[in-house]
Write an enzyme that holds these catalytic residues in place. Structure first.
Site, PDB file in Angstrom:
ATOM      1  N   HIS A   1       0.905  -1.401  -0.213  1.00 30.56           N
ATOM      2  CA  HIS A   1      -0.032   0.092  -0.028  1.00 30.56           C
ATOM      3  C   HIS A   1       1.258   1.446  -0.048  1.00 30.56           C
ATOM      4  CE1 HIS A   1      -3.607   1.722  -0.408  1.00 30.56           C
ATOM      5  NE2 HIS A   1      -4.282   1.880   1.137  1.00 30.56           N
TER       6      HIS A   1
ATOM      7  N   ASP B   1      -2.180   2.682  -4.488  1.00 33.04           N
ATOM      8  CA  ASP B   1      -3.032   2.636  -4.141  1.00 33.04           C
ATOM      9  C   ASP B   1      -4.369   1.819  -3.913  1.00 33.04           C
ATOM     10  OD1 ASP B   1      -2.254   5.247  -3.242  1.00 33.04           O
ATOM     11  OD2 ASP B   1      -2.574   6.260  -4.576  1.00 33.04           O
TER      12      ASP B   1
END
Length: 427
Positions: free
Chosen positions: A398, A402
């Site tokens: 992450h 995204d």
């Protein structure tokens, strides 16, 4: 004539390894090409063949770190079975163990073959045993005279010693009978000590590296997993229609993995972050697609890499995967074939997994998890129908990917699998 048994070169990135086990005994007659020993590197386990015909003389014990080019034994083409010199690391001469029929006869209550001895084996007991057998006998405190040797002339082989270990507690001397207690209540039997119900096995080099990589991956990245499901009907129908023609032309079956590899390449081209990795304060984008294909072997998980997978045809992908599987079973995958991947596909469905959250192989950013295909009711055009469905999982870092990109990436793969014609048209 004597031929040295040396540690072979196994790739530019590998300079040493562990001599995990000898597959032949010291003094045993071998033929050129016979597998002599297993070499464990931090990426793979390889079987090293004999350089010539002759009698093997072992010079380096098992579980020893060795360097590429190091001599670990000698094959003497003029020797005879049982006449080879013993290794420098082996005790005593190459004296054969007595044949099984000369072992002391068992009497009532005698110990079973291989039972533990009171004082441990002596040097005389160990004389003539190979390093591998000596270690098993010593570590397990076995009675050498009670082990039946299946080798030439009753020689005790590694397999014989392991069978004796399995016999384990069968031949231990019975504990003295206890006098009955005057109390009417019955006492529970004492618990077996924990060390009698446990086994300690040293981690292989490969298993240690897998553990290190997975822990490092979890500690150094912000992992998140997103899921989707895909209707496998179109691919299944395509495989069924062209299965025979494909196999007849290319000599390999058309599997599901080639479709996912091609779909992954197309999705990676559209979402380059998934094919990138973090290096300090920079993001490194790979403008090529080296797809790792996770395979399970008896030594652990290995991930050979399909290099420049976007340029390969379906047939080339299936042929290379089959080659990886066969060479993994024969311990002939080279370490360099396990490095350099930019993205990985793991198919837990072959073992029946319905859903999982795979861990990316560092420094890779993401991994795609395939799962078992199950007939499930789904809604299609307002009607409930039964379709072969598969859950997909994408675990990603992450820090640079995204949620939007991750979901769209997985959706891209879903769309290509549910309409594989798009892969042919590159849309």
């Amino acid at each position: 004539m004597k031929s040295d048994v040396v540690v072979p070169e196994v790739g530019e990135s590998v300079s040493s390894g562990i001599l995990a086990s000898w597959l032949k005994e010291d003094g045993e007659t071998v033929s050129e090409g016979d597998e002599l020993f297993e070499l464990e590197t931090d990426k793979a386990t390889l079987a090293v063949p004999a350089p010539a015909d002759g009698v093997l003389s072992i010079q380096v014990a098992e579980d020893t770190e060795v360097q590429v080019g190091q001599t670990v034994g000698v094959v003497d083409s003029e020797g005879t079975a049982g006449g080879g010199g013993s290794a420098s690391t082996a005790a005593g001469t190459d004296t054969e163990a007595p044949p099984a029929d000369t072992a002391p006869a068992n009497t009532a209550g005698a110990e079973a073959a291989g039972a533990k001895t009171a004082g441990g084996p002596s040097e005389a007991d160990l004389d003539g045993l190979s390093p591998a057998v000596r270690r098993i006998v010593t570590e397990n405190n076995l009675d050498v005279s009670a082990i039946s040797g299946s080798g030439k002339g009753g020689r005790i082989l590694k397999e014989d010693a392991l069978k004796a270990v399995e016999a384990g507690t069968a031949g231990r001397e019975a504990a003295p009978a206890k006098q009955p207690k005057p109390a009417p209540e019955r006492k529970a039997a004492p618990a077996v000590p924990s060390n009698e119900r446990q086994r300690r096995v040293k981690m292989s080099t490969l298993r240690k590296r897998i553990a290190e990589n997975m822990v490092a991956s979890k500690q150094n990245a912000a992992h998140l997993t997103t899921f989707n499901e895909v209707d496998m009907s179109p691919v299944s129908s395509l495989r069924k229609s062209y299965r025979d023609e494909f196999e007849q032309k290319y000599g390999v079956k058309l599997g599901f993995m080639s479709f996912f590899v091609k779909a992954a390449c197309a999705a990676l081209a559209e979402f380059p972050e998934v094919n990138a990795f973090v290096d300090g304060e920079e993001i490194v984008y790979n403008d090529y697609y080296n797809i790792g294909v996770a395979l399970s072997s008896e030594r652990g998980l290995i991930v050979p890499v399909l290099r420049d997978a976007e340029a390969k045809s379906f047939a080339e992908i299936e042929q290379q995967i089959l080659d990886f599987i066969q060479r993994a079973q024969d311990r002939k995958i080279m370490p360099d074939e396990l490095g350099g991947g930019t993205f990985t596909i793991s198919n837990g469905g072959v073992f029946g997994s319905m859903l999982s959250t795979p861990i990316p192989n560092p420094p890779q950013t993401a991994v795609l998890g395939m799962h078992s295909i199950q007939q499930r009711p789904v809604a299609v055009n307002g009607e409930v129908v039964i379709r072969p469905m598969m859950y997909l999982a994408l675990t990603y870092d992450h820090r640079i990917i995204d949620g939007r990109e991750a979901v769209l990436f997985l959706g891209k793969i879903k769309g290509l699998i549910e309409d594989p014609r798009k892969m042919l048209l590159d849309i």
